[in-house]
Design a protein around this motif. Structure first.
Motif, PDB file in Angstrom:
ATOM      1  N   MET A   1       0.847  -1.202   0.000  1.00 35.82           N
ATOM      2  CA  MET A   1       0.000   0.000   0.000  1.00 35.82           C
ATOM      3  C   MET A   1       0.874   1.241   0.000  1.00 35.82           C
ATOM      4  N   THR A   2       0.965   1.899  -1.123  1.00 34.21           N
ATOM      5  CA  THR A   2       1.820   3.072  -1.243  1.00 34.21           C
ATOM      6  C   THR A   2       0.975   4.334  -1.298  1.00 34.21           C
ATOM      7  N   LEU A   3       1.455   5.372  -0.621  1.00 32.67           N
ATOM      8  CA  LEU A   3       0.822   6.686  -0.729  1.00 32.67           C
ATOM      9  C   LEU A   3       1.683   7.521  -1.657  1.00 32.67           C
ATOM     10  N   GLU A   4       1.045   8.090  -2.681  1.00 28.75           N
ATOM     11  CA  GLU A   4       1.797   8.918  -3.613  1.00 28.75           C
ATOM     12  C   GLU A   4       1.148  10.281  -3.761  1.00 28.75           C
ATOM     13  N   VAL A   5       1.850  11.288  -3.291  1.00 28.75           N
ATOM     14  CA  VAL A   5       1.349  12.660  -3.372  1.00 28.75           C
ATOM     15  C   VAL A   5       2.118  13.337  -4.500  1.00 28.75           C
ATOM     16  N   THR A   6       1.389  13.825  -5.500  1.00 29.85           N
ATOM     17  CA  THR A   6       2.050  14.411  -6.668  1.00 29.85           C
ATOM     18  C   THR A   6       1.505  15.801  -6.956  1.00 29.85           C
ATOM     19  N   ASP A   7       2.390  16.786  -6.928  1.00 20.88           N
ATOM     20  CA  ASP A   7       2.009  18.164  -7.275  1.00 20.88           C
ATOM     21  C   ASP A   7       0.781  18.642  -6.518  1.00 20.88           C
ATOM     22  N   GLU A  54     -13.373  24.289   5.502  1.00 21.85           N
ATOM     23  CA  GLU A  54     -14.297  24.981   4.594  1.00 21.85           C
ATOM     24  C   GLU A  54     -13.541  25.997   3.752  1.00 21.85           C
ATOM     25  N   GLY A  55     -13.813  26.036   2.489  1.00 17.81           N
ATOM     26  CA  GLY A  55     -13.206  27.073   1.662  1.00 17.81           C
ATOM     27  C   GLY A  55     -11.849  26.708   1.115  1.00 17.81           C
ATOM     28  N   ALA A  56     -11.307  25.568   1.531  1.00 19.11           N
ATOM     29  CA  ALA A  56     -10.010  25.142   1.006  1.00 19.11           C
ATOM     30  C   ALA A  56     -10.229  24.113  -0.100  1.00 19.11           C
ATOM     31  N   THR A  57      -9.443  24.208  -1.177  1.00 18.61           N
ATOM     32  CA  THR A  57      -9.565  23.222  -2.243  1.00 18.61           C
ATOM     33  C   THR A  57      -8.189  22.657  -2.577  1.00 18.61           C
ATOM     34  N   ALA A  58      -8.188  21.375  -2.910  1.00 16.21           N
ATOM     35  CA  ALA A  58      -6.926  20.699  -3.214  1.00 16.21           C
ATOM     36  C   ALA A  58      -6.851  20.381  -4.694  1.00 16.21           C
ATOM     37  N   GLY A  59      -5.639  20.437  -5.252  1.00 16.32           N
ATOM     38  CA  GLY A  59      -5.402  20.042  -6.638  1.00 16.32           C
ATOM     39  C   GLY A  59      -4.196  19.119  -6.701  1.00 16.32           C
ATOM     40  N   GLY A  60      -3.951  18.571  -7.892  1.00 13.41           N
ATOM     41  CA  GLY A  60      -2.861  17.611  -8.021  1.00 13.41           C
ATOM     42  C   GLY A  60      -3.407  16.216  -7.819  1.00 13.41           C
ATOM     43  N   SER A  61      -2.593  15.350  -7.222  1.00  9.39           N
ATOM     44  CA  SER A  61      -3.017  13.961  -7.103  1.00  9.39           C
ATOM     45  C   SER A  61      -2.543  13.357  -5.785  1.00  9.39           C
ATOM     46  N   ILE A  62      -3.426  12.596  -5.160  1.00  8.21           N
ATOM     47  CA  ILE A  62      -3.051  11.830  -3.966  1.00  8.21           C
ATOM     48  C   ILE A  62      -3.531  10.403  -4.202  1.00  8.21           C
ATOM     49  N   ARG A  63      -2.601   9.523  -4.451  1.00 10.80           N
ATOM     50  CA  ARG A  63      -2.994   8.138  -4.727  1.00 10.80           C
ATOM     51  C   ARG A  63      -2.649   7.243  -3.552  1.00 10.80           C
ATOM     52  N   TRP A  64      -3.610   6.454  -3.161  1.00  7.18           N
ATOM     53  CA  TRP A  64      -3.433   5.483  -2.080  1.00  7.18           C
ATOM     54  C   TRP A  64      -3.674   4.121  -2.688  1.00  7.18           C
ATOM     55  N   ASN A  65      -2.608   3.311  -2.715  1.00  5.65           N
ATOM     56  CA  ASN A  65      -2.740   1.994  -3.317  1.00  5.65           C
ATOM     57  C   ASN A  65      -3.250   2.108  -4.754  1.00  5.65           C
ATOM     58  N   GLY A  66      -2.781   3.134  -5.445  1.00  6.70           N
ATOM     59  CA  GLY A  66      -3.171   3.336  -6.841  1.00  6.70           C
ATOM     60  C   GLY A  66      -4.471   4.079  -7.046  1.00  6.70           C
ATOM     61  N   ARG A  67      -5.234   4.276  -5.973  1.00  4.27           N
ATOM     62  CA  ARG A  67      -6.560   4.879  -6.115  1.00  4.27           C
ATOM     63  C   ARG A  67      -6.489   6.375  -5.806  1.00  4.27           C
ATOM     64  N   GLU A  68      -7.066   7.184  -6.683  1.00  2.00           N
ATOM     65  CA  GLU A  68      -7.039   8.638  -6.482  1.00  2.00           C
ATOM     66  C   GLU A  68      -7.984   9.024  -5.341  1.00  2.00           C
ATOM     67  N   LEU A  69      -7.437   9.729  -4.344  1.00  2.13           N
ATOM     68  CA  LEU A  69      -8.261  10.130  -3.199  1.00  2.13           C
ATOM     69  C   LEU A  69      -8.922  11.480  -3.402  1.00  2.13           C
ATOM     70  N   LEU A  70      -8.249  12.369  -4.189  1.00  3.12           N
ATOM     71  CA  LEU A  70      -8.854  13.689  -4.405  1.00  3.12           C
ATOM     72  C   LEU A  70     -10.110  13.507  -5.241  1.00  3.12           C
ATOM     73  N   GLY A  71     -11.205  14.078  -4.757  1.00  2.00           N
ATOM     74  CA  GLY A  71     -12.449  13.957  -5.499  1.00  2.00           C
ATOM     75  C   GLY A  71     -13.307  12.775  -5.068  1.00  2.00           C
ATOM     76  N   LEU A  72     -12.799  11.955  -4.152  1.00  2.00           N
ATOM     77  CA  LEU A  72     -13.647  10.880  -3.612  1.00  2.00           C
ATOM     78  C   LEU A  72     -14.814  11.491  -2.846  1.00  2.00           C
ATOM     79  N   ARG A  73     -15.934  10.802  -2.841  1.00  2.00           N
ATOM     80  CA  ARG A  73     -17.064  11.298  -2.051  1.00  2.00           C
ATOM     81  C   ARG A  73     -16.761  11.205  -0.560  1.00  2.00           C
ATOM     82  N   ASP A  74     -17.376  12.096   0.208  1.00  2.00           N
ATOM     83  CA  ASP A  74     -17.137  12.161   1.655  1.00  2.00           C
ATOM     84  C   ASP A  74     -17.282  10.787   2.306  1.00  2.00           C
ATOM     85  N   ARG A  75     -18.303  10.057   1.881  1.00  2.00           N
ATOM     86  CA  ARG A  75     -18.551   8.754   2.520  1.00  2.00           C
ATOM     87  C   ARG A  75     -17.418   7.767   2.278  1.00  2.00           C
TER      88      ARG A  75
END
Ligand code: ADP
Ligand code: MG
Length: 262
Positions: A1-7, A54-75
């Protein structure tokens, strides 16, 4: 399980507070994010956890085990927190509910993520309290947070974060609010638990001496940017950036103090 934070970028309103941060945490690695206060350490962690204010937005990519976390639903991201990614914050009070016993709170994190029965979860809570070396676990689970010391409360927060055996622990200055002797104990506890479970670790601190005790790779931040990263031994022996050199000067006082890091 690798965490990859890119840009990774984090914007708060018109202000870019994290800019192009990239680092990776291979399975079982212990990585430190280090920098002065305000350098973007916490926002980087909160972006990974889907907990930006609130009011903060993230861009770029955060992959956990290959899966993109940015943009995942809250649940979905809420499910990952606790199941696969545990969190410990600086101030245990914020993680704990003042009007519930600590045993009930540990049990609740077990029930939410594992669907255990109330009775099983209560029994597990005692075992988890014992695992973080709380004294007299069988009776301490019946106490309320204000009846515990700061160090004991942080142990409870750690028990809650680790109850479901996450694969990655993110600890944001977990010892900063504690007395020096208690800091060392909590650091030692985290080091043992991370090693026992073979977890990956992202450890946030402003103190290079603390970092050197728990992480093998360090990512140095200033004004939301990575100014240097590499093996902690390298940061200690030959820091390249003036920021790291400054952190090393501050840390040296601690490293050489009796009872300090070495
Ligand atoms: N909720 C917020 N609203 C506005 N600005 C914030 C907020 N949280 C953090 N910041 C700003 O973002 C920058 C980075 O903050 P943070 O990630 O908390 O730093 P660190 O954890 O390294 O001390 C700081 O300049 C801080 O003032
Ligand atoms: Mg912070």
């Amino acid at each position: 399980m690798t965490l990859e934070v890119t840009d990774l970028t984090v914007d708060i309103g018109p202000r870019r507070v994290v800019s192009g941060v990239s680092f990776s945490v291979p399975d079982g690695a212990r990585v430190g994010l280090i920098g002065e206060s305000g350098s973007g350490k916490s926002l980087t962690a909160l972006a990974i956890l889907g907990l930006l204010p609130e009011g903060a937005t993230a861009g770029g990519s955060i992959r956990w085990n290959g899966r993109e976390l940015l943009g995942l639903r809250d649940r979905e991201i809420a499910r990952l927190r606790g199941d696969e990614i545990g969190i410990v914050f600086q101030e245990p009070r914020t993680a704990l509910n003042p009007i519930r016993t600590v045993g009930r709170q540990i049990a609740e994190s077990i029930r939410i993520h594992e669907g255990a029965t109330k009775k099983d979860a209560a029994a597990r809570a005692v075992a988890e309290a014992s695992r973080v070396a709380l004294p007299d676990p069988g009776s301490i689970v019946g106490r309320y947070p204000h009846q515990l010391s700061g160090g004991q409360r942080q142990r409870v927060a750690i028990a809650m974060a680790l109850a479901c055996r996450p694969r990655l622990l993110i600890a944001d200055e977990p010892t900063t609010a504690l007395d020096v002797t208690i800091q060392a104990e909590i650091l030692e506890l985290l080091r043992t638990l991370v090693a026992d479970d073979g977890m990956s670790l992202v450890f946030i601190t402003h103190d290079l001496a603390v970092l050197s005790q728990i992480a093998t790779h360090g990512v140095v931040l200033e004004h939301g940017r990575v100014v240097e990263q590499g093996a902690v031994s390298q940061l200690l022996s030959g820091p390249v950036s003036p920021v790291t050199q400054g952190l090393l000067r501050d840390a040296t006082a601690t490293l050489w103090r009796p009872g300090g890091a070495e």
